[in-house]
Design a protein around this motif. Structure first.
Motif, PDB file in Angstrom:
ATOM      1  N   THR A  54     -21.928  -7.459  11.832  1.00  0.00           N
ATOM      2  CA  THR A  54     -22.510  -6.134  11.888  1.00  0.00           C
ATOM      3  C   THR A  54     -21.474  -5.097  11.460  1.00  0.00           C
ATOM      4  O   THR A  54     -20.279  -5.383  11.425  1.00  0.00           O
ATOM      5  CB  THR A  54     -23.007  -5.795  13.307  1.00  0.00           C
ATOM      6  N   PHE A  55     -21.970  -3.902  11.156  1.00  0.00           N
ATOM      7  CA  PHE A  55     -21.052  -2.812  10.846  1.00  0.00           C
ATOM      8  C   PHE A  55     -21.663  -1.497  11.298  1.00  0.00           C
ATOM      9  O   PHE A  55     -22.860  -1.392  11.546  1.00  0.00           O
ATOM     10  CB  PHE A  55     -20.708  -2.785   9.354  1.00  0.00           C
ATOM     11  N   ALA A  56     -20.809  -0.502  11.428  1.00  0.00           N
ATOM     12  CA  ALA A  56     -21.214   0.857  11.754  1.00  0.00           C
ATOM     13  C   ALA A  56     -20.249   1.795  11.047  1.00  0.00           C
ATOM     14  O   ALA A  56     -19.127   1.398  10.719  1.00  0.00           O
ATOM     15  CB  ALA A  56     -21.186   1.093  13.261  1.00  0.00           C
ATOM     16  N   VAL A  57     -20.696   3.022  10.805  1.00  0.00           N
ATOM     17  CA  VAL A  57     -19.839   3.996  10.142  1.00  0.00           C
ATOM     18  C   VAL A  57     -19.747   5.237  11.025  1.00  0.00           C
ATOM     19  O   VAL A  57     -20.761   5.769  11.468  1.00  0.00           O
ATOM     20  CB  VAL A  57     -20.386   4.379   8.748  1.00  0.00           C
ATOM     21  N   LEU A  58     -18.516   5.664  11.272  1.00  0.00           N
ATOM     22  CA  LEU A  58     -18.252   6.881  12.020  1.00  0.00           C
ATOM     23  C   LEU A  58     -17.502   7.843  11.120  1.00  0.00           C
ATOM     24  O   LEU A  58     -16.954   7.435  10.095  1.00  0.00           O
ATOM     25  CB  LEU A  58     -17.433   6.571  13.279  1.00  0.00           C
ATOM     26  N   GLY A  59     -17.469   9.086  11.486  1.00  0.00           N
ATOM     27  CA  GLY A  59     -16.771  10.040  10.642  1.00  0.00           C
ATOM     28  C   GLY A  59     -16.395  11.294  11.370  1.00  0.00           C
ATOM     29  O   GLY A  59     -16.855  11.568  12.483  1.00  0.00           O
ATOM     30  N   GLY A  60     -15.550  12.059  10.719  1.00  0.00           N
ATOM     31  CA  GLY A  60     -15.124  13.340  11.239  1.00  0.00           C
ATOM     32  C   GLY A  60     -14.234  14.034  10.234  1.00  0.00           C
ATOM     33  O   GLY A  60     -13.446  13.382   9.548  1.00  0.00           O
ATOM     34  N   ASN A  61     -14.381  15.331  10.128  1.00  0.00           N
ATOM     35  CA  ASN A  61     -13.559  16.123   9.220  1.00  0.00           C
ATOM     36  C   ASN A  61     -13.599  15.623   7.787  1.00  0.00           C
ATOM     37  O   ASN A  61     -12.583  15.586   7.093  1.00  0.00           O
ATOM     38  CB  ASN A  61     -12.116  16.202   9.722  1.00  0.00           C
ATOM     39  N   GLY A  62     -14.787  15.194   7.346  1.00  0.00           N
ATOM     40  CA  GLY A  62     -14.962  14.805   5.956  1.00  0.00           C
ATOM     41  C   GLY A  62     -14.498  13.407   5.612  1.00  0.00           C
ATOM     42  O   GLY A  62     -14.444  13.048   4.437  1.00  0.00           O
ATOM     43  N   PHE A  63     -14.183  12.586   6.599  1.00  0.00           N
ATOM     44  CA  PHE A  63     -13.727  11.236   6.308  1.00  0.00           C
ATOM     45  C   PHE A  63     -14.553  10.233   7.094  1.00  0.00           C
ATOM     46  O   PHE A  63     -14.947  10.499   8.227  1.00  0.00           O
ATOM     47  CB  PHE A  63     -12.244  11.071   6.667  1.00  0.00           C
ATOM     48  N   PHE A  65     -15.092   6.255   8.680  1.00  0.00           N
ATOM     49  CA  PHE A  65     -14.362   5.143   9.268  1.00  0.00           C
ATOM     50  C   PHE A  65     -15.373   4.014   9.470  1.00  0.00           C
ATOM     51  O   PHE A  65     -16.297   4.147  10.270  1.00  0.00           O
ATOM     52  CB  PHE A  65     -13.776   5.596  10.610  1.00  0.00           C
ATOM     53  N   GLU A  66     -15.251   2.917   8.706  1.00  0.00           N
ATOM     54  CA  GLU A  66     -16.197   1.804   8.778  1.00  0.00           C
ATOM     55  C   GLU A  66     -15.655   0.725   9.711  1.00  0.00           C
ATOM     56  O   GLU A  66     -14.566   0.198   9.506  1.00  0.00           O
ATOM     57  CB  GLU A  66     -16.404   1.199   7.392  1.00  0.00           C
ATOM     58  N   LEU A  67     -16.424   0.402  10.731  1.00  0.00           N
ATOM     59  CA  LEU A  67     -16.091  -0.678  11.655  1.00  0.00           C
ATOM     60  C   LEU A  67     -16.942  -1.874  11.283  1.00  0.00           C
ATOM     61  O   LEU A  67     -18.149  -1.757  11.092  1.00  0.00           O
ATOM     62  CB  LEU A  67     -16.390  -0.267  13.100  1.00  0.00           C
ATOM     63  N   LYS A  68     -16.310  -3.041  11.185  1.00  0.00           N
ATOM     64  CA  LYS A  68     -17.031  -4.260  10.810  1.00  0.00           C
ATOM     65  C   LYS A  68     -16.659  -5.360  11.795  1.00  0.00           C
ATOM     66  O   LYS A  68     -15.483  -5.606  12.037  1.00  0.00           O
ATOM     67  CB  LYS A  68     -16.648  -4.648   9.381  1.00  0.00           C
ATOM     68  N   SER A  69     -17.669  -6.010  12.360  1.00  0.00           N
ATOM     69  CA  SER A  69     -17.464  -7.111  13.291  1.00  0.00           C
ATOM     70  C   SER A  69     -18.066  -8.374  12.678  1.00  0.00           C
ATOM     71  O   SER A  69     -19.281  -8.467  12.499  1.00  0.00           O
ATOM     72  CB  SER A  69     -18.128  -6.798  14.637  1.00  0.00           C
ATOM     73  N   ILE A  70     -17.228  -9.329  12.338  1.00  0.00           N
ATOM     74  CA  ILE A  70     -17.654 -10.569  11.687  1.00  0.00           C
ATOM     75  C   ILE A  70     -17.901 -11.639  12.758  1.00  0.00           C
ATOM     76  O   ILE A  70     -17.004 -11.964  13.532  1.00  0.00           O
ATOM     77  CB  ILE A  70     -16.586 -11.070  10.684  1.00  0.00           C
ATOM     78  N   SER A  71     -19.126 -12.172  12.790  1.00  0.00           N
ATOM     79  CA  SER A  71     -19.445 -13.233  13.754  1.00  0.00           C
ATOM     80  C   SER A  71     -19.305 -14.618  13.129  1.00  0.00           C
ATOM     81  O   SER A  71     -19.053 -15.599  13.819  1.00  0.00           O
ATOM     82  CB  SER A  71     -20.859 -13.035  14.299  1.00  0.00           C
ATOM     83  N   GLU A  72     -19.492 -14.735  11.834  1.00  0.00           N
ATOM     84  CA  GLU A  72     -19.331 -15.984  11.086  1.00  0.00           C
ATOM     85  C   GLU A  72     -18.668 -15.652   9.766  1.00  0.00           C
ATOM     86  O   GLU A  72     -19.048 -14.668   9.126  1.00  0.00           O
ATOM     87  CB  GLU A  72     -20.684 -16.666  10.821  1.00  0.00           C
ATOM     88  N   PRO A  73     -17.723 -16.438   9.307  1.00  0.00           N
ATOM     89  CA  PRO A  73     -17.054 -17.528  10.004  1.00  0.00           C
ATOM     90  C   PRO A  73     -16.174 -16.988  11.123  1.00  0.00           C
ATOM     91  O   PRO A  73     -16.005 -15.773  11.260  1.00  0.00           O
ATOM     92  CB  PRO A  73     -16.205 -18.169   8.900  1.00  0.00           C
ATOM     93  N   SER A  74     -15.612 -17.900  11.910  1.00  0.00           N
ATOM     94  CA  SER A  74     -14.779 -17.465  13.030  1.00  0.00           C
ATOM     95  C   SER A  74     -13.593 -16.656  12.508  1.00  0.00           C
ATOM     96  O   SER A  74     -13.113 -16.861  11.391  1.00  0.00           O
ATOM     97  CB  SER A  74     -14.308 -18.666  13.849  1.00  0.00           C
ATOM     98  N   THR A  75     -13.155 -15.723  13.313  1.00  0.00           N
ATOM     99  CA  THR A  75     -12.059 -14.838  12.921  1.00  0.00           C
ATOM    100  C   THR A  75     -10.945 -14.940  13.945  1.00  0.00           C
ATOM    101  O   THR A  75     -11.107 -15.524  15.015  1.00  0.00           O
ATOM    102  CB  THR A  75     -12.540 -13.377  12.845  1.00  0.00           C
TER     103      THR A  75
END
Length: 145
Positions: A54-63, A65-75
């Motif tokens: 899954t992923f989500a995108v956050l931001g502030g002050n014009g920038f 920040f993409e958060l990505k959580s990988i469930s497969e393959p194992s990390t």
């Protein structure tokens, strides 16, 4: 050729809900795109077969920040194995007006810092480094005059 302005910074996280809470509630970023499944073409984009997550995108002050959580393959979390001087991603930095006040506020919220704000004479600023919930190094900077 000159590249354009920065678009976003991406970071892999182990628990996307915990990371959204940290970046939104502790650092004050706004959720721009709620958590959703990675698209089917992420295998091709990342060059890793069987990529899911899954992923989500956050931001502030014009920038952004993409958060990505990988469930497969194992990390694995490589942060425990690397020092701030090792080759690879080093940190992401946010500018603040009052680094001492920001340091105190984030410390009260349980954020772990590498140390208190320090002066950096070579760039006439004060900085403080801290960790997100997965041990990714982040920085605050108060530019000098």
């Amino acid at each position: 050729m000159v590249v354009g302005p920065a678009h976003h910074y991406g970071v892999n996280v182990s628990d996307i809900d915990r990371s959204i809470e940290f970046y939104r509630d502790v650092l004050g970023l706004e959720v721009l795109r709620e958590e959703q499944e990675l698209s089917d073409h992420h295998e091709d984009l990342l060059g890793v077969d069987g990529t899911e997550g899954t992923f989500a995108v956050l931001g502030g002050n014009g920038f952004k920040f993409e958060l990505k959580s990988i469930s497969e393959p194992s990390t694995k979390n490589i942060n425990a194995m690397r020092r701030p001087v090792d080759i690879g991603d080093d940190h992401f930095c946010w500018e603040v007006e009052d680094i001492d006040a920001t340091y105190e506020e984030l410390t009260e919220r349980g954020v772990e810092f590498l140390g208190p704000p320090k002066s950096v004479g070579t760039v006439d600023s004060r900085v403080a480094y801290f960790y997100d919930p997965d041990g990714n190094v982040l920085e605050l900077v108060e530019p000098g005059s």
